[in-house]
Design a protein around this motif. Structure first.
Motif, PDB file in Angstrom:
ATOM      1  N   ILE A   2       0.844  -1.196   0.000  1.00 52.79           N
ATOM      2  CA  ILE A   2       0.000   0.000   0.000  1.00 52.79           C
ATOM      3  C   ILE A   2       0.880   1.248   0.000  1.00 52.79           C
ATOM      4  O   ILE A   2       1.778   1.369   0.824  1.00 52.79           O
ATOM      5  CB  ILE A   2      -0.926   0.021   1.238  1.00 52.79           C
ATOM      6  N   VAL A   3       0.615   2.163  -0.917  1.00 51.58           N
ATOM      7  CA  VAL A   3       1.348   3.431  -0.967  1.00 51.58           C
ATOM      8  C   VAL A   3       0.541   4.521  -0.264  1.00 51.58           C
ATOM      9  O   VAL A   3       1.063   5.291   0.531  1.00 51.58           O
ATOM     10  CB  VAL A   3       1.621   3.852  -2.431  1.00 51.58           C
ATOM     11  N   ASP A   4      -0.735   4.582  -0.565  1.00 56.53           N
ATOM     12  CA  ASP A   4      -1.585   5.623   0.007  1.00 56.53           C
ATOM     13  C   ASP A   4      -2.973   5.023   0.254  1.00 56.53           C
ATOM     14  O   ASP A   4      -3.774   4.853  -0.668  1.00 56.53           O
ATOM     15  CB  ASP A   4      -1.669   6.813  -0.959  1.00 56.53           C
ATOM     16  N   LYS A  20      -6.218   6.770  -0.937  1.00 58.41           N
ATOM     17  CA  LYS A  20      -6.652   6.666  -2.335  1.00 58.41           C
ATOM     18  C   LYS A  20      -6.698   5.229  -2.825  1.00 58.41           C
ATOM     19  O   LYS A  20      -6.843   4.988  -4.011  1.00 58.41           O
ATOM     20  CB  LYS A  20      -5.686   7.462  -3.210  1.00 58.41           C
ATOM     21  N   THR A  52      -4.165   3.424  -3.221  1.00 59.99           N
ATOM     22  CA  THR A  52      -3.052   3.298  -4.160  1.00 59.99           C
ATOM     23  C   THR A  52      -2.085   2.225  -3.676  1.00 59.99           C
ATOM     24  O   THR A  52      -1.671   2.240  -2.516  1.00 59.99           O
ATOM     25  CB  THR A  52      -2.287   4.633  -4.282  1.00 59.99           C
ATOM     26  N   THR A  91       1.501  -0.250  -4.950  1.00 63.31           N
ATOM     27  CA  THR A  91       2.596  -0.391  -5.915  1.00 63.31           C
ATOM     28  C   THR A  91       3.014  -1.847  -5.940  1.00 63.31           C
ATOM     29  O   THR A  91       2.642  -2.635  -5.068  1.00 63.31           O
ATOM     30  CB  THR A  91       3.789   0.511  -5.545  1.00 63.31           C
ATOM     31  N   GLY A  92       3.799  -2.211  -6.940  1.00 63.98           N
ATOM     32  CA  GLY A  92       4.322  -3.571  -7.041  1.00 63.98           C
ATOM     33  C   GLY A  92       5.033  -3.739  -8.362  1.00 63.98           C
ATOM     34  O   GLY A  92       5.112  -2.798  -9.174  1.00 63.98           O
ATOM     35  N   ARG A 136       7.296  -1.570 -12.848  1.00 68.84           N
ATOM     36  CA  ARG A 136       6.686  -1.161 -11.579  1.00 68.84           C
ATOM     37  C   ARG A 136       5.398  -0.395 -11.847  1.00 68.84           C
ATOM     38  O   ARG A 136       5.354   0.445 -12.753  1.00 68.84           O
ATOM     39  CB  ARG A 136       7.638  -0.270 -10.776  1.00 68.84           C
ATOM     40  N   ASN A 168       2.135   1.918 -10.043  1.00 71.81           N
ATOM     41  CA  ASN A 168       1.522   2.622  -8.908  1.00 71.81           C
ATOM     42  C   ASN A 168       0.099   2.902  -9.356  1.00 71.81           C
ATOM     43  O   ASN A 168      -0.119   3.657 -10.309  1.00 71.81           O
ATOM     44  CB  ASN A 168       2.249   3.943  -8.603  1.00 71.81           C
ATOM     45  N   GLU A 169      -0.864   2.286  -8.716  1.00 72.79           N
ATOM     46  CA  GLU A 169      -2.237   2.385  -9.227  1.00 72.79           C
ATOM     47  C   GLU A 169      -3.241   2.452  -8.091  1.00 72.79           C
ATOM     48  O   GLU A 169      -3.085   1.790  -7.051  1.00 72.79           O
ATOM     49  CB  GLU A 169      -2.521   1.163 -10.121  1.00 72.79           C
ATOM     50  N   ASN A 170      -4.247   3.284  -8.310  1.00 71.99           N
ATOM     51  CA  ASN A 170      -5.378   3.391  -7.401  1.00 71.99           C
ATOM     52  C   ASN A 170      -6.350   2.257  -7.737  1.00 71.99           C
ATOM     53  O   ASN A 170      -6.908   2.219  -8.829  1.00 71.99           O
ATOM     54  CB  ASN A 170      -6.014   4.777  -7.622  1.00 71.99           C
ATOM     55  N   GLU A 175     -10.026   3.179  -8.633  1.00 72.55           N
ATOM     56  CA  GLU A 175     -10.086   3.868  -9.929  1.00 72.55           C
ATOM     57  C   GLU A 175      -9.843   2.878 -11.066  1.00 72.55           C
ATOM     58  O   GLU A 175     -10.490   2.945 -12.106  1.00 72.55           O
ATOM     59  CB  GLU A 175      -9.060   5.007  -9.978  1.00 72.55           C
ATOM     60  N   ASN A 188      -1.303   2.414 -14.669  1.00 71.56           N
ATOM     61  CA  ASN A 188      -0.194   3.363 -14.486  1.00 71.56           C
ATOM     62  C   ASN A 188       1.127   2.683 -14.117  1.00 71.56           C
ATOM     63  O   ASN A 188       1.274   2.174 -13.008  1.00 71.56           O
ATOM     64  CB  ASN A 188      -0.595   4.357 -13.373  1.00 71.56           C
ATOM     65  N   THR A 243       5.282   3.116 -13.530  1.00 72.29           N
ATOM     66  CA  THR A 243       6.190   4.215 -13.164  1.00 72.29           C
ATOM     67  C   THR A 243       7.670   3.848 -13.241  1.00 72.29           C
ATOM     68  O   THR A 243       8.526   4.686 -12.999  1.00 72.29           O
ATOM     69  CB  THR A 243       5.892   4.682 -11.720  1.00 72.29           C
TER      70      THR A 243
END
Lengths: 449, 497
Positions: free
Chosen positions: A368-370, A373, A375, A377-378, A400, A402-404, A407, A442, A444
């Motif tokens: 979990i990043v956020d 939201k 969001t 990552t992985g 890599r 980063n996705e919500n 969404e 998304n 990154t």
């Protein structure tokens, strides 16, 4: 394995050790045989056996908990005493609930979960399975790593209000990762309560085909791409949604993304927690002895329910849904048999519909990043491919993202009609998911030296 | 301090069972037999808003039998400490080993040499936490979390305390007999804030994810400054709600404390595990980019980067007397002056690179096969005062306390998120940013390290939850770090939508 009669005796004996009125005891454990192979050889081959007893005692607004794995009279007395000791020292807690009497209408028992032959799979049989797999991989200059697992597990609950519940099951599990001469990898996995229903050869063939495709990857620039997520990748999205918001405790504490009655994903997404799907019959009762119920979490994109145990049900003035975890867990109630709806399209027709996109076998080391939201990552792993004009054309370097998650679930264009089952701990956890076609996913970064 | 002797750990019955296991294994035809009795206690308290949110008080015992038969391993775990059950476990381990060897062309296991040893080792502690009353433990958490009560926006006040006690009896058919007692303790607090929009921010002390842990007794927890830091972190959590988002750009970053410890853990500790390098974790935890041909040749980091594996650090969470193969704990170089020079090895893997084991093989409990694990992987301190590092930073972020971590299966591409970032402009801290993240690739990142703070800020950090292996095993490891600066790092992921 501890049978129903023996489990009853141990639990009954433990309850009798306490002088308190409200006592709950839970016993789980079993045997796990695991043959682990790597570099085309068996390198770790084991049997694990253990049973753990949990004692929970409540008195008014106080609770005490303790665990042990020895069940003689002395140790049962010790574990009860430890639970009582805790109860005397802690402060009052409004969420504490005394054990309940048996419900009207008992849980649905599924005898198909236990296969005697699976409980008797020998080390030699598992080694022969590995031998067969390796013999398929070596000639193709592939290096195989993986696990062949068989075992049994039992779960039993009893309380001082005469509630007793028992479940036993067997499980088989197969995971394989292949590495080709250029370092490209592929993976497959399958689980079944019946070891002999796992298609070891078919899955190895699939992994071989995928590994052969995964050579000399090209680099794709980070950015937004249409992705076809295979089932293993979809489990990552669903598992993190569960962690971030399907539990009643998170909802009660207003840490959940679930806004009941509001649209949170696309119309085409429905998620349920269903212990009674015949593909993966889960534990029919929870760690508080409550019958587990099928719960709709998201229905056609709308947040419908969260799951509860007695504690969260009490403070939210509702009923338990039978999702309590092991006593002492601070996570709160949690869904362990998640299921996402199937779509109408075949995988091949979804693939044909993609002009340009990325096929993702699975995600790895996601986090979990956020939370605000949803969001996460992985990294992608074990086969990431470019899709051009409806065909898989080239392997690409791991990327890599980063996705919500919520969404992303609003951007699902197509859902496969095929779904895959993944079994978890002791054969009681499961996830059933389809493949998803998602727009503007998304990315990154890229993994390269 | 109460002194624990070998007799306190190993009863007459334990010795008899071990003798039976070793003799039965040899009688069946095993060339090598290990028996490992482990008695474990764990107490874990999670307090939330003054109430008990989670609690574990676990006591477990069992014996693990590992045998080598014709060059192949077999392992059986057994919780039932009766003679006939132990014999059954040995029989099972033997049958499993025979099956392991049935695969054609499988190379036989060759163990690095080891002289038999008879010894007793005990970790240093003053107060055994299992002799301390619950009230005293709970009061530490009540006192600290009460300090957060009046801070605006705080809706979760949490405190954590964990204690472990492992008594191990390890014996082999080669004549080794080792008893060990390891006591470990730790604690932490966190404050979670929420604003009207529903946004949530968290701050913790001294480290995220339940705190910091050492091989020590209750005295370690008593000395932790939880109470005096509680209000500060609560205010920081509240302030983060109003803080700007982490910018998306390339700038210098200064990592410190537990975040730098985790960076060392993920991007150095794991890729130098020799079992990963040989593909043994290919199906689960992954492999490594640090292959044997790079040993002595790979410029892993800048010249000031020196990393050691040291299982002998007194009080560190990853310390012990002997590993679970009976190899005495030691210290070895991993990165020397920026060059990759050493692996974490086992008796089985070390001979493959013409070395002997450097004592890194451990199992979570009696029920698991021992595998290579980090001990204490330490980034040695540099020479620069932290204040000077900050003063000489033109634009950068000082990042503390991990919020998320992710790295690929070869340990190349990583991304970390932290609880808080302090923005540095022209050598001065000018404010805080929320949701800071940074990402990069391992070799490039460590080669960009241009300053490591001196010993003033150097200390050990404990990571109690390192996962690896199938079946999954959790291990307690340690990391010694101070602060370090990395140049031109990508920070922020932007508004993901």
């Amino acid at each position: 394995m501890l049978n129903k009669k023996k489990a009853f005796q141990i639990l009954e004996q433990a309850i009798k050790k306490s002088s308190y009125k409200n006592v709950e005891v839970f016993l789980f454990g079993g045997k796990k045989h695991l043959t682990r192979f790597a570099e085309n050889t068996i390198h770790q081959n084991i049997i694990q056996k253990n049973y753990v007893l949990t004692v929970k005692i409540t008195d008014g607004k106080r609770v005490g908990i303790a665990k042990c794995n020895i069940f003689d009279g002395k140790n049962l007395a010790y574990v009860v005493e430890e639970a009582e000791k805790l109860m005397k020292h802690i402060r009052d807690d409004d969420m504490v609930v005394a054990p309940k009497s048996p419900e009207k209408g008992d849980y649905e028992e599924n005898k198909d979960n236990y296969h005697k032959k699976t409980s008797l799979v020998t080390p030699a049989e598992r080694a022969e399975t590995v031998m067969e797999i390796v013999s398929m991989c070596k000639p193709k200059k592939m290096v195989a790593a993986g696990t062949v697992v068989s075992g049994d597990s039992m779960f039993a609950y009893m309380n001082s209000k005469k509630r007793f519940a028992y479940d036993k099951r067997t499980f088989g599990d197969f995971t394989i990762t292949l590495t080709n001469e250029t370092g490209g990898t592929s993976s497959e996995s399958s689980s079944n309560n019946n070891f002999y229903e796992i298609d070891f050869i078919g899955l190895t063939k699939k992994a071989l085909k995928r590994a052969e495709m995964n050579q000399n990857p090209i680099e794709l620039k980070p950015g937004k791409y249409t992705v076809l997520l295979e089932e293993m990748a979809v489990t990552t999205l669903l598992d993190f949604l569960a962690i971030m918001g399907f539990g009643g405790l998170q909802y009660y504490e207003k840490r959940s993304f679930m806004k009941l009655g509001e649209k949170i994903t696309g119309d085409n997404i429905t998620v349920v927690d269903n212990p009674y799907n015949k593909l993966c019959f889960g534990l029919p009762f929870d760690f508080e002895g409550s019958n587990r119920r099928k719960i709709t979490l998201i229905e056609k994109g709308v947040a419908k329910n969260v799951v509860h145990d007695h504690r969260t049900a009490k403070v939210m003035n509702t009923k338990t849904t039978g999702h309590a975890l092991s006593p002492g867990s601070s996570l709160g109630p949690f869904p362990i048999n998640l299921e996402m709806n199937a779509g109408k399209k075949s995988t091949s027709s979804i693939l044909k519909s993609i002009d340009k996109g990325i096929l993702i076998t699975r995600f790895f080391y996601s986090n979990i990043v956020d939370r605000n939201k949803t969001t996460i990552t992985g990294m992608t792993r074990d086969g990431t491919f470019l899709i051009e004009n409806g065909k898989i054309t080239k392997p690409i370097l791991n990327m890599r993202f980063n996705e919500n998650v919520l969404e992303a679930l609003k951007r699902v264009d197509l859902i496969s009609k095929e779904r895959k089952v993944f079994l978890g701990y002791g054969g009681i956890e499961s996830t059933i998911v389809p493949k998803l076609l998602i727009r503007n996913f998304n990315f990154t970064g890229v993994s390269k030296l | 301090m109460k002194l624990y002797s070998a007799q306190d750990i190993s009863t007459k019955k334990d010795k008899e069972l071990i003798k039976i296991a070793l003799e039965h294994g040899k009688k069946l035809g095993a060339e090598y037999v290990e028996a490992r009795i482990v008695k474990q206690k764990k107490e874990d308290i999670h307090l939330k808003n003054g109430c008990l949110s989670g609690y574990q008080n676990n006591k477990g015992i069992g014996i693990g039998i590992r045998v080598l038969v014709d060059g192949y391993w077999g392992f059986a775990g057994n919780p039932d400490m009766k003679e006939d059950k132990v014999i059954t476990a040995v029989q099972r381990a033997y049958e499993i080993a025979k099956a392991s060897g049935s695969l054609k062309d499988t190379p036989k296991v060759e163990l690095s040499p080891l002289e038999p040893v008879v010894d007793h080792w005990c970790s240093q502690f003053e107060i055994n936490p299992f002799d301390v009353s619950l009230d005293e433990k709970l009061d530490i958490l009540y006192d600290a979390t009460n300090e957060m009560t009046d801070v605006p926006d705080i809706f979760l006040r949490e405190g954590f305390i964990t204690f472990w006690q492992d008594e191990k009896i390890f014996a082999t058919s080669d004549g080794t007999f080792i008893t060990q007692l390891i006591v470990q303790s730790g604690a932490g607090i966190s404050a979670t804030a929420r604003d009207d929009s529903g946004e949530i921010q968290i701050r913790s002390f001294p480290s995220s994810f339940r705190g910091d842990f050492h091989s020590a007794g209750f005295e370690f927890v008593k000395k932790m400054p939880l109470k005096i830091n509680a209000e500060r972190i609560a205010k920081e959590a509240s302030d983060l709600l109003k803080a700007p988002e982490c910018p998306v750009e390339t700038m210098d970053i200064i990592l410190g404390e537990s975040q730098l410890a985790l960076q060392v853990h993920e991007s150095c500790g794991h890729p130098v595990e020799l079992d990963r390098v040989f593909g043994m974790e290919a199906n689960y935890a992954g492999t490594s980019f640090m292959m044997p041909e790079l040993l002595g040749n790979l410029k892993y980091g800048s010249d000031i980067v020196n990393i050691v594996a040291d299982g002998t650090v007194i009080g560190a969470l990853g310390s012990f007397g002997y590993d679970d193969e009976g190899v005495k704990a030691c210290k070895s170089d991993i990165i020397k002056d920026g060059v990759f020079v050493g692996y974490l090895t086992s008796r089985e893997t070390a001979p493959k690179i013409d070395q002997v084991s450097n004592a890194t093989t451990r199992a979570t409990d009696w029920n698991n096969f021992p595998i290579i694990r980090m001990t204490n992987i330490n980034l040695l301190p540099g020479k620069t005062p932290l204040e000077k590092i900050i003063r000489s930073t033109k634009k950068g972020l000082l990042l503390k306390n991990n919020k998320s971590w992710s790295i690929d299966d070869k340990r190349i591409n990583f991304q970390f998120g932290c609880e808080i970032g302090w923005l540095i402009e022209n050598g001065t801290i000018t404010g805080i940013v929320k949701n800071p993240t940074y990402s990069g690739t391992t070799k490039e990142f460590w080669n960009s390290c241009d300053a490591i703070a001196n010993g003033k800020h150097y200390r050990m950090w404990g990571t109690p939850n390192c996962g690896k292996g199938q079946p999954g095993q959790i291990m307690k490891v340690g990391h010694g770090v101070s602060f370090a600066r990395f140049k031109n790092v990508k920070v922020g992921v932007g508004n993901v939508k």
